[in-house]
Enzyme design. Structure first.
Site, PDB file in Angstrom:
ATOM      1  N   ARG B 247       9.481 -46.467 -34.953  1.00  0.00           N
ATOM      2  CA  ARG B 247       9.774 -46.742 -36.361  1.00  0.00           C
ATOM      3  C   ARG B 247      11.228 -47.164 -36.540  1.00  0.00           C
ATOM      4  NH1 ARG B 247       6.767 -41.297 -38.481  1.00  0.00           N
ATOM      5  NH2 ARG B 247       4.665 -42.161 -38.373  1.00  0.00           N
ATOM      6  N   GLU B 368       2.588 -47.246 -38.382  1.00  0.00           N
ATOM      7  CA  GLU B 368       3.797 -46.476 -38.053  1.00  0.00           C
ATOM      8  C   GLU B 368       4.296 -45.694 -39.264  1.00  0.00           C
ATOM      9  OE1 GLU B 368       5.308 -45.895 -35.361  1.00  0.00           O
ATOM     10  OE2 GLU B 368       4.625 -47.388 -33.927  1.00  0.00           O
ATOM     11  N   HIS B 371       4.096 -47.000 -46.045  1.00  0.00           N
ATOM     12  CA  HIS B 371       5.239 -47.043 -46.952  1.00  0.00           C
ATOM     13  C   HIS B 371       5.259 -45.777 -47.830  1.00  0.00           C
ATOM     14  CE1 HIS B 371       8.265 -49.214 -49.327  1.00  0.00           C
ATOM     15  NE2 HIS B 371       7.674 -48.711 -50.399  1.00  0.00           N
TER      16      HIS B 371
END
Lengths: 264, 408
Positions: B247, B368, B371
């Site tokens: 990330r 990953e 949001h």
């Protein structure tokens, strides 16, 4: 074999250039610099040759502090060591003064070959390499598109690209100065490991005195040629577009060439 | 091919070392020379450009932060710049490198035995082997702790059962890092290609990351040697450590996609002429879009750079990375949309890179850590209240918990 490669750092051709305030060169403030294109091919050729025949590559460049970026990249690509003619006395010279400085630096070591690009993408004199060969007293080839070092390393066969698709082949004794054209090989990328190793490779910065030169033999003081003015060509002036279909336009063009330009 | 000029409105290059700039230049050249000429065709044909793998390995792009096994041992800013440039080419290509480096080489290096490291790190670094990372399941994305894949020790073998979904490079991989529930909690395992009981198949019909392979992995009484356990894995936190690596890289990658969209829109706006011989860049509304893009990219660069500095100093926390991933991928998503508007109809055809980036970013926005989940991670940090799974709990201020939601 030990190979010296002379590289020049030049403005990136894709940058937007402006004339400097003094009107004698471009404004270097906001432009990006890169290694001169044909010099990149010279370096690749040198690295390939030492990979095949053993030995090492030493890279030379002349210019202000920014030139260390170009040298660092050459070291990351695989050159063993760099020599930076950074002293301000070296700067601003014509091809002859630059060749004189490079010749002194190269003569202070033993080399089997000097490789460099055929001409710089900024000044474009195409003269530094041949003057360097003259000063060293070595054989020289320009516009080289192929290079093979013979067994034993005493001589090399070069291919030169001529007009009309013809090639010229000849053999010259080493040491020699060979100026290559862009396109004779495929320059490699610097590997990440190479970039990290380059940090620890030495860069020498000799002064004119270190090379047995006096300051007024090199740089601007040692030059016979002076740039008096640089300017962009006027765009749009003197150009004429002929309207109409090709036959009509061609007829009008011939008319002009015959009666106005009087070249036919 | 026109060279990418870079985006440096605020002279942030001054924050970079000579090596960092040179590394960025190398990857930038690689992307301009070798990725951009083929990537639209790869996207059209839904093809992973495997022909680039040897070149990427030669450059040292796999496992580049590892300093052993002849790998470059780069700092985190350099690693970020690599991913930025790769994602400027394509999010799928960046995903390939993220998975290989952060999700496969990193866990083997950090949690593997000496024998596992000696066998796999050189093979993965040289690109001779490809890896994948199996954490997300069909029913567990944001909450990987709910996973149903199990591993049971039977004599000298572990027996795996379950399935993993949305696995980048699943069918291409020679080795899969698979996370499964054991009697001692969640642990990591290495499952090699062609192991009986292990199957993989590709996800078809994707409109996003088409130049990347996305797969499902299945395990039916799949027996692997006891030695294939990653011995230093003790729980879900090890998987989350891998995700932190990846990330972090995505925070930089998003900037790459944003930069490509911005520079494409800028060039287009300066050349596209509609009224009075003036380019559309002369219109105030177009300038507003371009200025928004360059401003957000610049802020994102500062954010990413500070993350890199924190990571180099071992001071980075997962909530820092959440802010970076969330913000910079959002910036990329918005830049893709604004660029699409600037390009008009040309924004939807693959003569330009915009629509491909726009579609890709939809995946990156969600994988990953979505949001929204990253928003809750930051929310948990500043309020002390974890809001991931609220309903039954009495909501009151508690110290932040360590475990954090995830998806691969």
């Amino acid at each position: 074999m030990r190979i010296a490669v002379c590289i020049k750092q030049v403005p990136d051709a894709e940058g937007r250039l402006q004339v400097a305030a003094d009107g004698k060169w471009i404004d270097e403030d906001e432009i990006k610099f890169v290694i001169n294109e044909s010099d990149q091919y010279a370096l690749e050729e040198a690295l390939t040759l030492t990979e095949a025949h053993g030995g090492e590559v030493v890279v030379f460049s002349l210019g202000p502090d920014r030139v260390q970026d170009a040298l660092r990249k050459a070291l990351a690509l695989g050159a063993k060591r760099a020599v930076h003619l950074a002293d301000s006395a070296f700067h601003g010279g014509d091809a002859h003064a630059t060749a004189r400085a490079l010749a002194a630096a190269i003569r202070s070591e033993e080399f089997d070959l000097v490789l460099t690009g055929a001409q710089s993408d900024d000044a474009g004199y195409g003269a530094t390499g041949s003057m360097l060969a003259g000063l060293l007293g070595w054989p020289h080839a320009w516009l080289v598109m192929g290079l093979e070092v013979d067994e034993g390393g005493g001589s090399a066969k070069v291919t030169r690209e001529m007009e009309s698709g013809m090639n010229e082949f000849f053999r010259l004794q080493l040491p020699a100065v060979i100026e290559v054209q862009a396109g004779l090989n495929h320059p490699r990328y610097a590997s990440l490991k190479g970039i990290m190793q380059a940090k620890r490779k030495p860069v020498d910065r000799p002064t004119p005195a270190d090379l047995g030169l006096v300051a007024d033999e090199v740089g601007m003081a040692g030059s016979r040629l002076e740039i008096v003015d640089v300017a962009f060509p006027d765009s749009g002036v003197g150009a004429q577009i002929f309207e109409g279909d090709p036959a009509t336009a061609a007829k009008a063009l011939i008319e002009k060439l015959r009666n106005e330009a009087r070249v036919l | 091919m026109k060279r990418f000029p870079g985006v440096d409105f605020l002279e942030l290059d001054a924050l970079l070392s000579d090596e960092e700039k040179l590394i960025r230049e190398t990857v930038r050249d690689f992307v301009d020379d070798m990725v951009k000429p083929i990537i639209e065709e790869c996207h059209r044909d839904a093809r992973t450009p495997l022909e680039l793998v040897p070149k990427m390995a030669e450059l040292g792009l796999f496992g580049s932060t590892i300093a052993e096994y002849g790998l470059p041992g780069l700092g985190n800013v350099s690693y970020g710049l690599i991913l930025q440039e790769l994602e400027r080419g394509d999010s799928g290509l960046r995903s390939f490198v993220s998975v290989q480096s952060s999700l496969v080489m990193y866990p083997i290096y950090a949690f593997g035995s000496q024998a596992q490291r000696d066998r796999w790190i050189p093979a993965l670094g040289s690109g001779e082997a490809i890896g994948c990372f199996g954490l997300t399941e069909p029913n567990f994305g944001s909450n990987p702790g709910g996973m149903s894949t199990t591993a049971r020790l039977d004599g000298n073998e572990w027996v795996l059962n379950g399935s993993k979904q949305w696995i980048t490079n699943g069918t291409l991989a020679d080795v899969a890092v698979v996370w499964a529930r054991t009697d001692d909690g969640i642990r990591g395992f290495l499952v090699e290609k062609d192991t009986p009981g292990f199957t993989s198949s590709d996800q078809h019909g994707k409109f996003s990351l088409r130049a990347s392979t996305t797969s499902e992995l299945g395990f039916v009484n799949c027996r692997i040697p006891a030695d294939n356990l990653l011995p230093k894995t003790t729980g879900l936190k090890n998987a989350l450590m891998c995700l932190n690596q990846a990330r972090y890289g995505i925070a930089w990658g998003g900037l790459g996609a944003a930069m490509e969209c911005y520079t494409t829109a800028l060039e287009y706006a300066k050349e596209r002429i509609q009224w009075n011989g003036q380019p559309i860049a002369s219109h105030q509304l177009v300038q507003d879009k371009l200025v928004w893009m360059v401003t957000e990219i610049t802020k994102g660069q500062l954010l990413a750079h500070q993350l890199g500095k924190l990571k180099d100093a071992n001071r980075i926390k997962h909530f820092h990375i959440s802010m970076g991933k969330k913000n910079n991928v959002w910036v990329a998503r918005e830049c893709a949309r604004l660029a699409r508007e600037v390009l008009g109809a040309n924004g939807i055809v693959d003569d330009y890179p915009i629509i491909r980036h726009m579609l890709n970013i939809e995946s990156v926005f969600t994988y990953e850590g979505t949001h929204d989940i990253h928003t809750l991670v930051v929310g948990e940090k500043i309020t002390g209240i974890p809001a991931f799974n609220a309903p039954e709990q009495t909501v009151k201020a508690k110290p932040p918990t360590k475990a954090t939601a995830a998806s691969t």
